[in-house]
Design an enzyme around this catalytic site. Sequence first.
Site, PDB file in Angstrom:
ATOM      1  N   ASN A  73       0.827  -1.208   0.000  1.00 10.66           N
ATOM      2  CA  ASN A  73       0.000   0.000   0.000  1.00 10.66           C
ATOM      3  C   ASN A  73       0.861   1.258   0.000  1.00 10.66           C
ATOM      4  OD1 ASN A  73      -2.315  -1.530   0.129  1.00 10.66           O
ATOM      5  ND2 ASN A  73      -2.833  -0.985   2.229  1.00 10.66           N
ATOM      6  N   ARG A 406     -11.338  -4.199 -14.047  1.00 10.16           N
ATOM      7  CA  ARG A 406     -10.209  -5.054 -13.682  1.00 10.16           C
ATOM      8  C   ARG A 406     -10.699  -6.487 -13.689  1.00 10.16           C
ATOM      9  NH1 ARG A 406      -6.406  -1.525 -11.239  1.00 10.16           N
ATOM     10  NH2 ARG A 406      -7.353   0.214 -10.121  1.00 10.16           N
ATOM     11  N   ARG A 436      -5.704   1.940 -13.212  1.00  8.18           N
ATOM     12  CA  ARG A 436      -4.340   2.135 -12.745  1.00  8.18           C
ATOM     13  C   ARG A 436      -3.632   0.824 -12.394  1.00  8.18           C
ATOM     14  NH1 ARG A 436      -2.071   6.611 -11.335  1.00  8.18           N
ATOM     15  NH2 ARG A 436      -4.019   7.712 -10.997  1.00  8.18           N
ATOM     16  N   HIS A 466     -15.958   3.167 -14.706  1.00 10.90           N
ATOM     17  CA  HIS A 466     -15.696   2.414 -13.479  1.00 10.90           C
ATOM     18  C   HIS A 466     -16.892   1.577 -13.037  1.00 10.90           C
ATOM     19  CE1 HIS A 466     -14.883   2.143  -8.992  1.00 10.90           C
ATOM     20  NE2 HIS A 466     -13.765   1.708  -9.503  1.00 10.90           N
ATOM     21  N   TYR A 499     -12.565  -9.709  -1.658  1.00  9.04           N
ATOM     22  CA  TYR A 499     -13.244  -8.415  -1.683  1.00  9.04           C
ATOM     23  C   TYR A 499     -14.698  -8.611  -1.258  1.00  9.04           C
ATOM     24  CZ  TYR A 499      -9.711  -5.688  -4.289  1.00  9.04           C
ATOM     25  OH  TYR A 499      -8.593  -5.004  -4.667  1.00  9.04           O
ATOM     26  N   ARG A 595     -13.931   2.559   4.675  1.00  6.76           N
ATOM     27  CA  ARG A 595     -12.742   1.734   4.827  1.00  6.76           C
ATOM     28  C   ARG A 595     -11.460   2.565   4.834  1.00  6.76           C
ATOM     29  NH1 ARG A 595     -12.057  -0.981   0.002  1.00  6.76           N
ATOM     30  NH2 ARG A 595     -10.159   0.081  -0.585  1.00  6.76           N
ATOM     31  N   HIS A 623     -15.559  -3.415   0.389  1.00  6.04           N
ATOM     32  CA  HIS A 623     -15.473  -2.771  -0.918  1.00  6.04           C
ATOM     33  C   HIS A 623     -16.820  -2.285  -1.449  1.00  6.04           C
ATOM     34  CE1 HIS A 623     -14.468  -2.777  -5.375  1.00  6.04           C
ATOM     35  NE2 HIS A 623     -13.449  -2.104  -4.867  1.00  6.04           N
TER      36      HIS A 623
END
Length: 724
Positions: A73, A406, A436, A466, A499, A595, A623
Site C-alpha cells: 500500500n 479489472r 491504474r 468504473h 473483496y 474503509r 469494498h
Amino acid sequence: MAPTDFVNDSAIDRDDDDFDPMVGDEDAGLPDDRYLDREISWLAFNQRVLELAEDETLPVLERVNFLAIFASNLDEFFMVRVAGLRRRIVTGLAVPTNVGRSPKDVLDEISERAHELQKRHADTWHSSIEPQLQSAGISIVSWETLDDSDHDYLSDYFAGQIFPVLMPLAVDPAHPFPYISGLSLNLSVRVRNTRTGRQEFARIKVPQMLPRFVRVDHRESVDHIRYIALEDLISQHLDALFSGMEVIDHHVFRVTRNEDIEIEEDESENLIQALERELLRRRFGPPIRLEVTDDMDDQTLDLLVRELDITAQEVYRLPGPLDLGGLFEVAKIDRPDLKYPRRVPNTALDFRPPEPNGKADLFAAISRRDVMVHHPYESFATSVQEFLEQAAADPHVLAIKQTLYRTSGDSPIVEALIDAAEAGKQVLALVEIKARFDEQNNIEWARKLEKAGVHVVYGLVGLKTHCKLALVIRHEGGKLRHYSHIGTGNYNPKTSRVYEDIGLFTADDQVGMDLTRLFNELSGYAIEKKFNRLLVAPLHLRKGLLKLIEKERRNAEAGKPSGIRIKVNSIVDEAIIDALYRASQAGVPVDVWVRGICGLRPGVPGLSETIRVRSIVGRYLEHSRIFAFENNGEHTTYIGSADMMHRNLDRRVEVLVSLADTNHIEQIDTMLDMAMDDSMSSWWLEPDGTWTRHAFDTDGRPLRSLQDELMQAVSRRKRRRSGR
C-alpha cells in the site's frame, strides 16, 4: 491476495489534484477547518492495516500478510499521491487542499508520519512476528547462523540458479551511474582494486523473477522450515562477481519512482497507442523515495542521494530486510494451522439447483424476483460467473453487453464473452484500459476479445468507465427480455474471494432499458439525461445524492423520521460532506462506514454532533458502496460502484441502482446495524482525525467480528417461498 488489494479502487488517484471544490452560498457559516486532510487520512488507513499486523491474537501468517499489504500500500501511495504532489510543486502548479494548508506542509507531515510508520512496521516484524514465526517452525535466517552443510548447499544453488542471471554494473568515468528501476532491491558494493588500491562502486540488481526467499533446507523431512533472503544469499557470494577485487562493503537499497501516468486524450489519436507510450515513460519517472539499510555508510549514501537527485527528507533508513512486501511469499506457506480457518462461499439461495447434482437455471430464478448476492460470503462462481457462462451457451440469448475495469488474466468472464461471440451472439465489452496499474493487462485481453469477434470499445474521452454492469438480452415468448447485473466490485474471480461486494440481478424492464440507454451512450453518440432506477455519474449522481440528503434534512426539520447511512471506501467530496454537515445540524442521524479516506469530522459540536464514522478492516476487503435513506419511513437504498471522491463523481462513469425488494433493503439495514454496533470490532473516527481501535471489551475479551457473523448469517439464510 494481490499486493495492491487494499488500495485498488479506493484511495489513490492523481485526478483529484486539480479539482475545484464545489462550494456555494449554502456553505456560509460552516467552519474553515471542517475537512480532514485526505493524504493524512490515507496514512491513518494504512496504520489500521498495520495494527492488524501488530495484533498478536491473529494467526501469525495472517499477520505476515497484513505486514506485506501495508508495505505494498505504502509503495503505491508514494508512486502516485506523493509523486503527484511533488510534481505539481516542482512545475509550479497549484495543489488545492481541502484543509487550508500549503502542499509543502502536507508533504512535511506525510514524511514525518511515513517515517514513523515504516519504523513501526519494521519493528513489528523483528520484535513480534519473526519470533512468533520461529516458534511455529518457520524462520528467516541469516548466513551467519547456518552450518557448513547449509553453506555448501546454498553455494551450489547460487552457482546454478542465481549467478548466471546477475548483472553487476560498475560506476566509473567509463560507466555512468546506472538506471535504478522502481521498487527493485539493489546491492551497493564498494570494492578495491588489489593492484592499484583504487576504490570503486558497483550496483547489483536483485532479480525480481527469482523467489525473494530461498528455502535453506535441502532435506526432505524437517520440523523447522528455514528461508534466507535472496539479497543476503547474493551478498555472501560477491567474490564470485568481482573476481580479483577486494570486496570492502555492501548494503541494500531500494528506490520508489513516480509511476503515475498522464494521458492527454485526443479524439484523433489511438488511445491504446497513447497509453502504451505512457507506460514506457512510467518506468523512468523521477525518484521520490530512497530506502536504505540502517548500516549504510555515509559515503555510499551520499553517492546515492547525489546521483538520484533526492532530498534528505526522502531517505528512509530502516533495519533489513527492506521491502517487506516480499513477505507475501511467506504468507503463502501451506500451514493452515497458522491462517484463518478455511471458508467456502455459499451459493446464493435463489441460485441453488433443485437437485443436489443438478444445475440451477439462473434466468428462471432472476425472472421470478430480483436476486442480491453478497461476496465473498456468497459465491461469485455460482452467481456472476455462472450468469455469463449460461448466457454465452443459451441459444435464446441474442446479445451480451458488459463493462470490464479489472479482471484476472485467465478470467472465465473474458472466456465467456469470447464463447458468446464465437457462438454468433452480439457481444459488446467496454474495457477500461486506463485502470491504474492494470493498463497492460487490460490492453492484452482487450485485443484477445477483439480477435474473437467481440465489439470492444474504450468508453468516453476524458472519463474512466468504473461502473460494474452486465446486460443480457434474451428472446422469450416472442419478445425480448433484459437480464441485468449491477455490482459494487470488479468482474474478477480471484479478488472476489477476498473483496466484500454486493451485486444485484434483475429482470426489471426499467433497469434493463436504463442499461440499454447507458451502453448506447458509452459505445455510440447518445446523450441520456434521465434514468429510472439508476443514478449515473458524472451528470446525475452527485446531484441525486445531494437531493436525497437534503430531503432527509427537511424531514428532520419537519419532525418526520430521518436518517442517512453510507458505506464507502472513501469520502472526500466537499459538496457531499457539507450536505451531511447541514443534515446533522438539522438533527439527522448520520452513520458513515468508511474503509479508507475520510475527510469528514464527526462529533464536532454545532457541526456534526449526530454523525458517527466507523471503519472495519479485516480478513476481507470491505469494498461495497451503499447509500441508505430513512425517507420518512419509506426506506430508499442504493448500491453501486461510486465512492464520494471527485474522481468518481466528476471524471468517471459510475452507476448506483436503487433496490426494489424489501427483503434486500432489510438485509442491508441489518448489516449496517451490525457494523455500527458498539459491540462490533471496529475503528472509530474522532473529531480531530485520529482513529481509535475498539477490538476488546473492558474485560479484555475480543469484540464481535462483523465478517465472521455475516458468514454465519448467510449460512443460516433460508430460501424465500414467495414470488416477486
